[in-house]
Design an enzyme around this catalytic site. Sequence first.
Site, PDB file in Angstrom:
ATOM      1  N   ARG A 275       0.847  -1.184   0.000  1.00  0.00           N
ATOM      2  CA  ARG A 275       0.000   0.000   0.000  1.00  0.00           C
ATOM      3  C   ARG A 275       0.886   1.238   0.000  1.00  0.00           C
ATOM      4  O   ARG A 275       1.883   1.301   0.727  1.00  0.00           O
ATOM      5  CB  ARG A 275      -0.923   0.021   1.222  1.00  0.00           C
ATOM      6  CG  ARG A 275      -2.058  -0.994   1.160  1.00  0.00           C
ATOM      7  CD  ARG A 275      -3.065  -0.638   0.078  1.00  0.00           C
ATOM      8  NE  ARG A 275      -4.202  -1.557   0.044  1.00  0.00           N
ATOM      9  CZ  ARG A 275      -4.305  -2.596  -0.758  1.00  0.00           C
ATOM     10  NH1 ARG A 275      -3.304  -2.886  -1.583  1.00  0.00           N
ATOM     11  NH2 ARG A 275      -5.381  -3.356  -0.750  1.00  0.00           N
ATOM     12  N   GLU A 303      -2.536   7.625  -5.126  1.00  0.00           N
ATOM     13  CA  GLU A 303      -2.546   6.707  -6.263  1.00  0.00           C
ATOM     14  C   GLU A 303      -3.701   7.058  -7.186  1.00  0.00           C
ATOM     15  O   GLU A 303      -4.865   6.988  -6.760  1.00  0.00           O
ATOM     16  CB  GLU A 303      -2.680   5.266  -5.771  1.00  0.00           C
ATOM     17  CG  GLU A 303      -2.500   4.223  -6.854  1.00  0.00           C
ATOM     18  CD  GLU A 303      -2.438   2.812  -6.293  1.00  0.00           C
ATOM     19  OE1 GLU A 303      -1.518   2.522  -5.505  1.00  0.00           O
ATOM     20  OE2 GLU A 303      -3.333   2.021  -6.632  1.00  0.00           O
ATOM     21  N   HIS A 322      -0.263  -0.355 -10.279  1.00  0.00           N
ATOM     22  CA  HIS A 322      -0.971  -1.367  -9.494  1.00  0.00           C
ATOM     23  C   HIS A 322      -1.213  -2.647 -10.310  1.00  0.00           C
ATOM     24  O   HIS A 322      -2.334  -3.145 -10.413  1.00  0.00           O
ATOM     25  CB  HIS A 322      -2.314  -0.795  -9.010  1.00  0.00           C
ATOM     26  CG  HIS A 322      -2.695  -1.270  -7.640  1.00  0.00           C
ATOM     27  ND1 HIS A 322      -3.245  -0.443  -6.695  1.00  0.00           N
ATOM     28  CD2 HIS A 322      -2.619  -2.481  -7.057  1.00  0.00           C
ATOM     29  CE1 HIS A 322      -3.507  -1.123  -5.591  1.00  0.00           C
ATOM     30  NE2 HIS A 322      -3.120  -2.371  -5.795  1.00  0.00           N
TER      31      HIS A 322
END
Length: 364
Positions: A275, A303, A322
């Site tokens: 994360r 993000e 991601h």
Amino acid sequence: MTPPNRASAEGPGTTGQSPNLHSAGRVRAGKPEALVVMSRDVFESQFDLERLERLHRLAQVPDPVFVDDLDVPALDERLRRVEVLLTGWGAPRLDGARLDRMPRLKAMLHCAGTIRPQVSEEFWLRGVRASTVAEANAVPVAEFTLAAVIFAGKKAPFIAADAEARRSNGLRIHRYGELSNLGRTVGIVGFSRVGRRVVDLLQQLDDITCLVADPYADPLEVRAAGAELVELDDMLPRVDVLSLHAPALPSTKGMIGARRLAALRDHATLINTARGSLVDTEALEAECASGRINAILDVTDPEPLPADSVLFGLPNVMVTPHLAGSLGTELHRMTDAALDELERYASGAPLVDEITSDDLRLSA
């Protein structure tokens, strides 16, 4: 973990029916009634014809087979009967109002990783059971991490991004540090599902030293996996690669900040497939801009990063959107794991990956 560039779900009231499958004639007494709840594109990616057929074998699945909005009044009767939800990315939070419409709901089987966005305090108070396929989703993340560790050893992403280094026939290559995967020390922060798998995969490398930092890990389990449990601050100056696998919790936010980044040895590489909130982005930007350390980032905070982030322009930083989690055919592995849980539930067997409210205190 949400796949990158995911299209938004269609508007309220969107429902879907399985192709070439109709509930009429398939319902057998004793099977739980189930409903799939996720965004349309996730449903279409995770449930192909083979998996839809298995779903119908395991449960009663009247139309609609799937929905992406639980607040549609036309669903009242369907929701009154449903016993099991198979949820995924795009599923709404199960708050009190939504649960009121599902008085027979007994289980939520999540076809993705963390269930945190879907559950509420009311969910737990009503005794609904929850399961996740985070273990299945950990497989590609660990594989991605292994590849990142190997590439970090050879500094391949950084040399590939440095046009001058590519043209210099090796004269500038060593600006990124020694190029080798032999005898390296890798630090794993978080002995989680992914962290454990990464430790196991790293044993394939020759003469590897693997350190683990996790205040909740059992030293004997860590040692049995081939690693050594140490304090995080003791680990930092020893590692060539620091790989993050801790959950995003208030206690872990910004845990890798300026002080800890400064403790890393020169030319060390930070890998983050967990994360983005675990890392102080401003501090990382400063360290990487100096050229002292390198980074491979599949997650960031925020993000995505702003378009003008300095991290995008640095050759010693590789940023991917991601990608590490399940994508493409890997999504079917998660669906299969959820259907395995549905089969266990329907037969009265214990769930393999059941999650409780206590579990969420220390996990993603």
